[in-house]
Design an enzyme around this catalytic site. Structure first.
Site, PDB file in Angstrom:
ATOM      1  N   GLY A 127     -49.666  53.675  24.873  1.00 39.12           N
ATOM      2  CA  GLY A 127     -50.303  53.752  26.176  1.00 39.12           C
ATOM      3  C   GLY A 127     -50.992  55.090  26.400  1.00 39.12           C
ATOM      4  O   GLY A 127     -51.514  55.714  25.464  1.00 39.12           O
ATOM      5  N   SER A 128     -50.971  55.560  27.621  1.00 40.40           N
ATOM      6  CA  SER A 128     -51.728  56.758  27.992  1.00 40.40           C
ATOM      7  C   SER A 128     -51.136  58.061  27.483  1.00 40.40           C
ATOM      8  O   SER A 128     -51.707  59.131  27.716  1.00 40.40           O
ATOM      9  CB  SER A 128     -51.869  56.817  29.518  1.00 40.40           C
ATOM     10  OG  SER A 128     -52.595  55.696  29.980  1.00 40.40           O
ATOM     11  N   THR A 129     -49.986  58.015  26.792  1.00 37.79           N
ATOM     12  CA  THR A 129     -49.423  59.253  26.244  1.00 37.79           C
ATOM     13  C   THR A 129     -50.339  59.870  25.177  1.00 37.79           C
ATOM     14  O   THR A 129     -50.183  61.040  24.845  1.00 37.79           O
ATOM     15  CB  THR A 129     -48.029  59.007  25.625  1.00 37.79           C
ATOM     16  OG1 THR A 129     -48.136  58.055  24.560  1.00 37.79           O
ATOM     17  CG2 THR A 129     -47.056  58.513  26.670  1.00 37.79           C
TER      18      THR A 129
END
Length: 593
Positions: free
Chosen positions: A307-309
């Site tokens: 994801g956005s990590t």
């Protein structure tokens, strides 16, 4: 003529006779001398005790408890076996004679000269009671043994693994295992098995024809090696119980920025003591069919869409590429249209004008879609691999997964299909084919925090030999130049109103981080309004990420949390992260001054 033939035969007979006498008395002398010496001198190997495993505070995590086995001599007559079994039955009422007899028959053979073990791991107090009676039968042998004990059970089983009966491959791999008959099967027990097995001792003795020891000539003690882990058991237990209490399945990594692991938590987990004596089929079947996969070491072997990590790393790649201006404000209306498909942002209506700092702070998908289109998937993937994704971290644990950082070449090799633009947009927000382990996310966070890529490690010391941290300088001068910008964005994630984690954090130390919400199923284009995560069925909810480092100004520790099907990263993991940092401050791991 006949006399000559008779004399020749007589002569030949005496020649053969003389040669045979010479062969027996002279030529074979050395051979039989060696054989007689073998009967006289004998080397006995002494089994080493498996090494003890301690945590960083010297708490024993895996140790050996003295137990005893009951065995019978091999090559006994049927009547002798039955007599011995009856003697055992008289002292231990609950044994099954028929079962023990089958074990004896199966193991007994002309080639086996070792005692045949019928009962294992009997407690010391029980042996003291029955030994006087069983010792009256010379065919019964009571021998000491050691049972591996794991006092913290499921709290540390994903780290420690367990030992169990050695198989054929184990026996071929290490000769010491022939003596111990056990080997490590998972975790530290497997990775460091050769060290933990130890080195056998030796005893040279003189024996008689009955193989009875007459005299001991020399003795060398067996050697055991102990391990000290970097794990803090109290911290590990604290985190595990927190996940258990809140019923949150997932993984937590707490690591110093130099790669030293303080906690590596999986929930749910399993009791590793179940495997030491041999696990029964019913329990094993229950474990392997558990939908929450308790046998999986999730921080190391679990792979999830990150994801956005990945956005801080991608922001750094873009800023340093000279193809992207991190200060320029890009308009993000809430979607990006490619052909007849709309790639949506997580926020309906969009974020307006956004620069890199705000894109990280608000986790703006459209901003990263445009980075993907500008730089291309191959350029992004190559640099992400350099920064810790898509390759093993090198942690000293078995079965580490390398994850996937997809690019055009990868897709052709995997699926024999070309790469599509839409797949680039999915990849840059950590979706699609992109997969990572929680440990990889933690290592990448440490890189951004410190500027160096650490190799994570769990064993802090082998006997008195300390592990030296390994830090790689993987960033270019240009990338190092923009680290401060990315760190600022991560600080705003956790500390500025509007940051995706700000509302959920209450830590005693200023931290920086990145949330992630990784979808596990796609939302059809015709669905105009998404359901809230709590409205979805459990296994349809997104995985929730929050990866952080602190303190912000002088990074010392990375805390990465993944909650399976937890929904929004900040909401699901913010409270857990805050409590971990507060614990680290209280225990002195983080120095505020």
């Amino acid at each position: 003529m006949r006399i000559k033939i008779v004399l020749s035969i007589i002569f030949l007979f005496y020649v053969i006779l003389i040669y045979r006498v010479y062969d027996l008395s002279v030529i074979s002398n050395k051979k039989y001398t060696k054989l007689s010496l073998k009967n006289k001198y004998k080397e006995i190997l002494i089994t080493p005790v498996r090494g003890v495993i301690y945590d960083r505070t010297s708490k024993p995590l895996a140790y050996n408890e003295l137990r005893f086995d009951i065995a019978l001599k091999p090559h006994l007559k049927r009547s002798e076996v039955l007599e011995a079994l009856n003697d055992i039955k008289e002292t231990l009422n609950d044994v099954n004679i028929l079962k023990l007899y089958k074990i004896y028959k199966k193991e007994n053979s002309p080639y086996n000269h070792k005692p045949i073990v019928l009962l294992q791991y009997l407690k010391e107090d029980l042996i003291y009671k029955i030994q006087p009676f069983l010792s009256l039968n010379e065919n019964i042998i009571i021998a000491p043994n050691y049972l591996r004990m794991y006092p913290y059970k499921e709290i540390l089983s994903n780290v420690l693994g367990y030992v169990s009966k050695a198989n054929v491959k184990d026996l071929q791999r290490n000769k010491t295992i022939e003596l111990t008959q056990i080997s490590g099967k998972r975790g530290i027990e497997k990775y460091y098995d050769d060290i933990l097995q130890g080195i056998p001792g030796k005893k040279n003795v003189i024996v008689n024809a009955k193989n009875e020891i007459l005299k001991e000539i020399s003795f060398k003690k067996p050697v055991s090696h102990s391990l000290v882990l970097s794990i803090d058991t109290s911290l590990q237990k604290y985190i595990f119980n927190m996940l258990k209490k809140e019923n949150k399945k997932g993984a937590v990594v707490v690591m110093k920025t130099n790669g030293e692991i303080l906690a590596l938590v999986t929930y749910p987990s399993f009791d590793n003591n179940l495997f030491v004596k041999g696990i029964d089929y019913k329990t094993w079947n229950k474990l392997i069919h558990d939908i929450y996969n308790p046998l999986l070491n999730k921080p190391v072997s679990g792979i999830y869409p990150p994801g956005s990590t990945v956005k801080p790393a991608e922001g750094l790649i873009a800023a340093a590429s000279r193809k992207w201006n991190p200060w320029e404000k890009i308009y993000c209306p809430g979607f990006l249209e490619i052909g007849n498909r709309k790639f949506r942002d997580w926020k309906e209506g969009g974020h307006g004008k956004v620069d890199l700092i705000k894109a990280i702070k608000r986790s703006v998908d459209v901003y990263y879609y445009k980075i993907g289109l500008t730089l291309g998937i191959d350029y992004i993937a190559k640099n992400l691999r350099k920064m810790g994704f898509g390759k093993k971290t090198g942690i000293d644990l078995p079965n580490e997964k390398q994850g996937i950082v997809p690019d055009k070449e990868w897709k052709i090799k995997k699926y024999h299909q070309p790469w599509f633009i839409g797949e680039t947009l999915n990849a840059v927000i950590g979706q699609g084919y992109f997969l990572a382990t929680p440990l990889q996310v933690a290592v990448n966070t440490a890189l951004i925090a410190s500027g160096k890529l650490p190799k994570p490690f769990i064993v802090k010391k082998i006997d008195s030999n300390e592990t030296r941290p390994v830090l790689k300088d993987v960033l270019t001068k240009s990338e190092k130049k923009y680290l401060g910008l990315v760190r600022r964005g991560m600080w705003e994630v956790c500390n500025v109103p509007g940051g995706t984690a700000t509302s959920y954090l209450n830590a005693k130390v200023t931290i920086a981080g990145k949330t992630g919400t990784a979808q596990v199923y796609s939302i059809p284009q015709e669905v105009k309004k998404r359901k809230r995560e709590d409205e979805l069925k459990y296994f349809h909810r997104s995985h929730a990420w929050l990866t952080t480092y602190g303190p912000y100004r002088k990074p010392q520790v990375v805390v990465t949390v993944l909650i399976e099907h937890g929904g929004h990263g900040g909401q699901a993991a913010g409270g857990i992260v805050s409590k971990i940092y507060n614990y680290l401050v209280e225990k002195g791991y983080i120095k505020l001054k």
